[in-house]
Design a protein around this motif. Structure first.
Motif, short mmCIF file in Angstrom:
data_model
loop_
_atom_site.label_atom_id
_atom_site.label_comp_id
_atom_site.label_asym_id
_atom_site.label_seq_id
_atom_site.Cartn_x
_atom_site.Cartn_y
_atom_site.Cartn_z
N MET A 90 0.84 -1.19 0.00
CA MET A 90 0.00 0.00 0.00
C MET A 90 0.88 1.24 0.00
SD MET A 90 -2.97 -1.44 0.67
CE MET A 90 -3.76 0.10 1.11
N LEU A 100 -8.23 -2.91 -7.79
CA LEU A 100 -7.98 -4.02 -6.87
C LEU A 100 -9.13 -5.02 -6.84
CD1 LEU A 100 -6.11 -5.31 -4.92
CD2 LEU A 100 -7.04 -3.89 -3.10
N LEU A 104 -8.78 -8.82 -7.95
CA LEU A 104 -9.00 -9.91 -7.01
C LEU A 104 -10.06 -10.87 -7.52
CD1 LEU A 104 -8.93 -8.13 -3.53
CD2 LEU A 104 -7.17 -9.56 -4.57
N SER A 108 -9.33 -14.70 -7.85
CA SER A 108 -10.14 -15.64 -7.08
C SER A 108 -10.82 -16.65 -8.00
CB SER A 108 -11.19 -14.86 -6.29
OG SER A 108 -12.09 -15.74 -5.66
N THR A 117 -7.19 -21.45 -3.18
CA THR A 117 -7.74 -20.25 -2.56
C THR A 117 -6.70 -19.14 -2.63
OG1 THR A 117 -6.93 -20.91 -0.39
CG2 THR A 117 -9.18 -21.53 -0.95
N LEU A 118 -7.14 -17.97 -2.19
CA LEU A 118 -6.29 -16.79 -2.27
C LEU A 118 -5.94 -16.34 -0.87
CD1 LEU A 118 -5.44 -15.41 -4.86
CD2 LEU A 118 -7.31 -13.79 -4.56
N THR A 119 -4.65 -16.26 -0.59
CA THR A 119 -4.22 -15.77 0.72
C THR A 119 -3.52 -14.44 0.51
OG1 THR A 119 -3.95 -17.98 1.61
CG2 THR A 119 -2.77 -16.21 2.72
N ILE A 120 -4.04 -13.40 1.11
CA ILE A 120 -3.45 -12.10 0.86
C ILE A 120 -2.94 -11.44 2.14
CG2 ILE A 120 -5.29 -11.87 -0.85
CD1 ILE A 120 -5.92 -9.23 0.63
N ALA A 121 -1.98 -10.57 1.93
CA ALA A 121 -1.43 -9.78 3.02
C ALA A 121 -1.11 -8.40 2.47
CB ALA A 121 -0.18 -10.43 3.59
N THR A 122 -1.01 -7.44 3.35
CA THR A 122 -0.67 -6.10 2.90
C THR A 122 0.59 -5.62 3.63
OG1 THR A 122 -2.03 -5.07 4.60
CG2 THR A 122 -3.07 -5.51 2.49
N ILE A 137 6.58 -17.45 3.29
CA ILE A 137 7.32 -18.58 2.73
C ILE A 137 7.73 -19.53 3.85
CG2 ILE A 137 9.46 -19.26 1.60
CD1 ILE A 137 9.30 -16.60 0.05
N LYS A 141 2.54 -20.47 3.77
CA LYS A 141 1.15 -20.04 3.73
C LYS A 141 0.58 -20.13 2.33
CE LYS A 141 0.43 -18.85 8.02
NZ LYS A 141 -0.53 -19.61 8.84
#
Lengths: 374, 374
Positions: A90, A100, A104, A108, A117-122, A137, A141
DNA sequence: ATCGTTTCCGAAACCGGTTTCGGCAAGGGT
DNA sequence: ACCCTTGCCGAAACCGGTTTCGGAAACGAT
């Protein structure tokens, strides 16, 4: 040893509401069939040493009982968590904010189509991004990562390469021809933009580029320059700017250009946000967009359709990009060679009100055919 | 049996780059300490039957060796995948597009602070959303869910309740006082908006509400009505509209109002997008915003700061909302009672250029103190 | 009929953790 | 000195799957 064929097999109905504790496990399926769970497992995973008859029999029973393997249970043995990772950085200029959600959606959809599935982080900074990657890593995850907004000399690439984890680039990067990637042909778009303006009689065409740290910047600049050359126009260095990704940054750049001795009659922007900044600058100068000054953007943000006049721009299909990226990544995870996992797509030119004939000059108003090569 | 204390214990350094295959497992730690893995596991998880001395000894060694349990390995026994689920329903009017990235940032931050990750999926319709929930629940892709944009009589609530899976609402909903939730006091904001306009001398104040299917709609309408009552103003039914969440929808509604026999001098919108629609309508009528017509929005979208004049609105901190929501959800997953897992926050009024004194009337220009009760 | 091959499935180990159970040694009470 | 706790840890089962290994039955060839 006689196994009871009865038991937890009363109420099968696939479309029932999920109830806690009612989970059917692989041993339930094997018991119901009088087989061992190892046989059921291999049957479901298409092992070659299972006869076709029992395979279909197992499959049928599994479907009937609504059996679904627990992905984290298989992960412990297979090493695959069936998840795609995405780290969104961000901060810097709102980033991909407008796109976004559709991006996504594409990711997805592509992921779930293959059971992922989708694993997201910011994160807030480049360092935080790298740290997030490291921890994701380390804890495994995700089985692979999507890298949006690739940069020239991207540190994420070095990190993921060293960790030997699959990933796919959104945007090509020089010197990484052996990596899976998906990219929009921004260079061809800029080339097409010049062609369009040249056909309208413009000769003084300016170019406001985006962030030079991003890999798209040199590509789009190159497309612009090629377009100018192909149109037989000379490039005025004073009419080229960089690092304008916000309205304010672009307004400043445009202010300078429009006050120059030989002001442009058209400005091409590498990003739509910059084009909106040009609108502000033009308004301050008393110039009418589309009449006194033509403007072309790139991205296709929704705001572009609502400003006055509507912004001519190149629309990027981020939904499709997400779809393709997740597909490429999954194939890479499954072992396909990076060669063959590289795709490009064209941006679609939307001719709207911000481009018109060059002022004070007779245009060869031929409507023009604007094709994009490369 | 003598276990070799040497082995995979050469290069410990926590901030090393992640290398594949170098993963240190719990048995590595226990071997290095001469303990069993069960002891190590209980020590790390603060079991009461482990002495404090060995607990710290184990912890130290685990840190030194960089041991991190694999979440999907523990999930198979504990039933917790350490993941928060979010299903984003796309389609309808761009939905939460402008706030999605900051909202995700808050969710991600709150989740990772407790060792959780964020698993997201998208859908195109309400039915697809419910199906996505079902499959995510069935496969146990998340330990709990965040429900954005709660609706009156929300079908997701019934589904998740029946499945007995934890979840938290973003937005309160009537008749669900026993559910974890976080909400912005939109009613108080609308009340404050009326107070502000009344203080500026406005008496004909209109209200354009958002989608009536959302739980915020009745709340905001109620706040508006209470504000009018408290200000001693009468409500004109002709100056109330609903279901305006896009620019176009709001423009249509405003067109009608402004053409009415007794047109409003101020319009309060439940969402910023609607306020932008009012701008268009006013422009078409030749009305100057902030002068002939005052407008107040709600949400705090970035575009509001760039229109002319800048839009007075109520800013919502979506980052903070995400932060609190993930925290509430995690606590709910850990077994805390829903009571006590309910929070609210106030929207912050941003007075900008779109609100001014009522035309053709002497204002009691006292600057005004605009407080929000409730 | 005999002897390899296949074909196909069961048995058991395994993945990386967690949790139950039981027992040894130290501590406490009488 | 004896017994009964209590504290603390090891052994082993367990979670829900996958994968290796080996062998029985069916098959084919001589």
């Amino acid at each position: 040893m006689i196994r009871g064929g009865i038991g937890a097999s009363m109420n099968f109905d696939g479309k029932d509401m999920p109830r806690k504790g009612a989970r059917v496990k692989i041993s339930d399926v094997s018991d119901a069939l009088g087989l061992t769970k190892s046989t059921v497992s291999r049957a479901l995973n298409h092992y070659p040493d299972i006869s076709e008859t029992t395979r279909t029999r197992v499959q049928a029973m599994a479907d009937k009982m609504g059996y679904r393997p627990l992905s984290h249970a298989q992960a412990i043995r297979t090493g695959l968590v069936k998840s795609l990772g995405l780290v969104i950085q961000m901060g810097d200029h709102d980033a991909q904010r407008p796109f976004l959600s559709t991006f996504l959606a594409g990711l997805s959809e592509g992921a779930s189509a293959e059971g992922f599935t989708l694993t997201i982080a910011t994160s807030n900074s480049e360092q935080a991004t790298l740290d997030t990657f490291k921890s994701m890593i380390r804890d495994h995850k995700a089985d692979g990562f999507i890298l949006p907004r690739t940069m020239v000399d991207d540190p994420r690439i070095a990190l993921l390469r060293a960790a030997d984890v699959p990933f796919v680039l959104f945007g090509r990067v020089a010197g990484a021809a052996d990596l899976p990637s998906y990219d929009i042909k921004g260079g061809a778009a800029m080339h097409e933009a010049v062609q369009h303006l040249a056909a309208l009689g413009h000769r003084q065409i300016a170019f406001i580029n985006g962030g030079t740290q991003y890999s798209y910047a040199p590509t789009r600049a190159d497309g612009f320059l090629r377009g100018m050359r192909d149109a037989g126009l000379s490039v005025n260095p004073a009419l080229m700017a960089q690092d304008a990704v916000t309205i304010d940054q672009a307004r400043v750049a445009a202010d300078v250009m429009l006050a120059a001795p030989n002001p442009p009659t058209a400005i091409i922007c590498a990003v739509d946000m910059a084009a909106l900044g040009v609108y502000e600058s033009a308004a301050a100068c008393g110039l009418e967009i589309g009449d006194d000054l033509s403007v072309i953007g790139y991205d296709g943000i929704p705001e572009g359709a609502h400003v006055s006049p509507p912004l001519s721009t190149f629309a990027v299909d981020f939904k499709h990009a997400g779809l393709r990226l997740s597909n490429l990544l999954i194939r890479n995870i499954r072992g396909e060679k990076p060669t063959g996992l590289q795709e490009t797509a064209a941006a679609q030119f939307l001719r709207r009100g911000s481009t018109g004939p060059a002022p004070h000059s007779q245009t060869n108003s031929k409507g023009g055919n604007y094709e994009s090569e490369l």
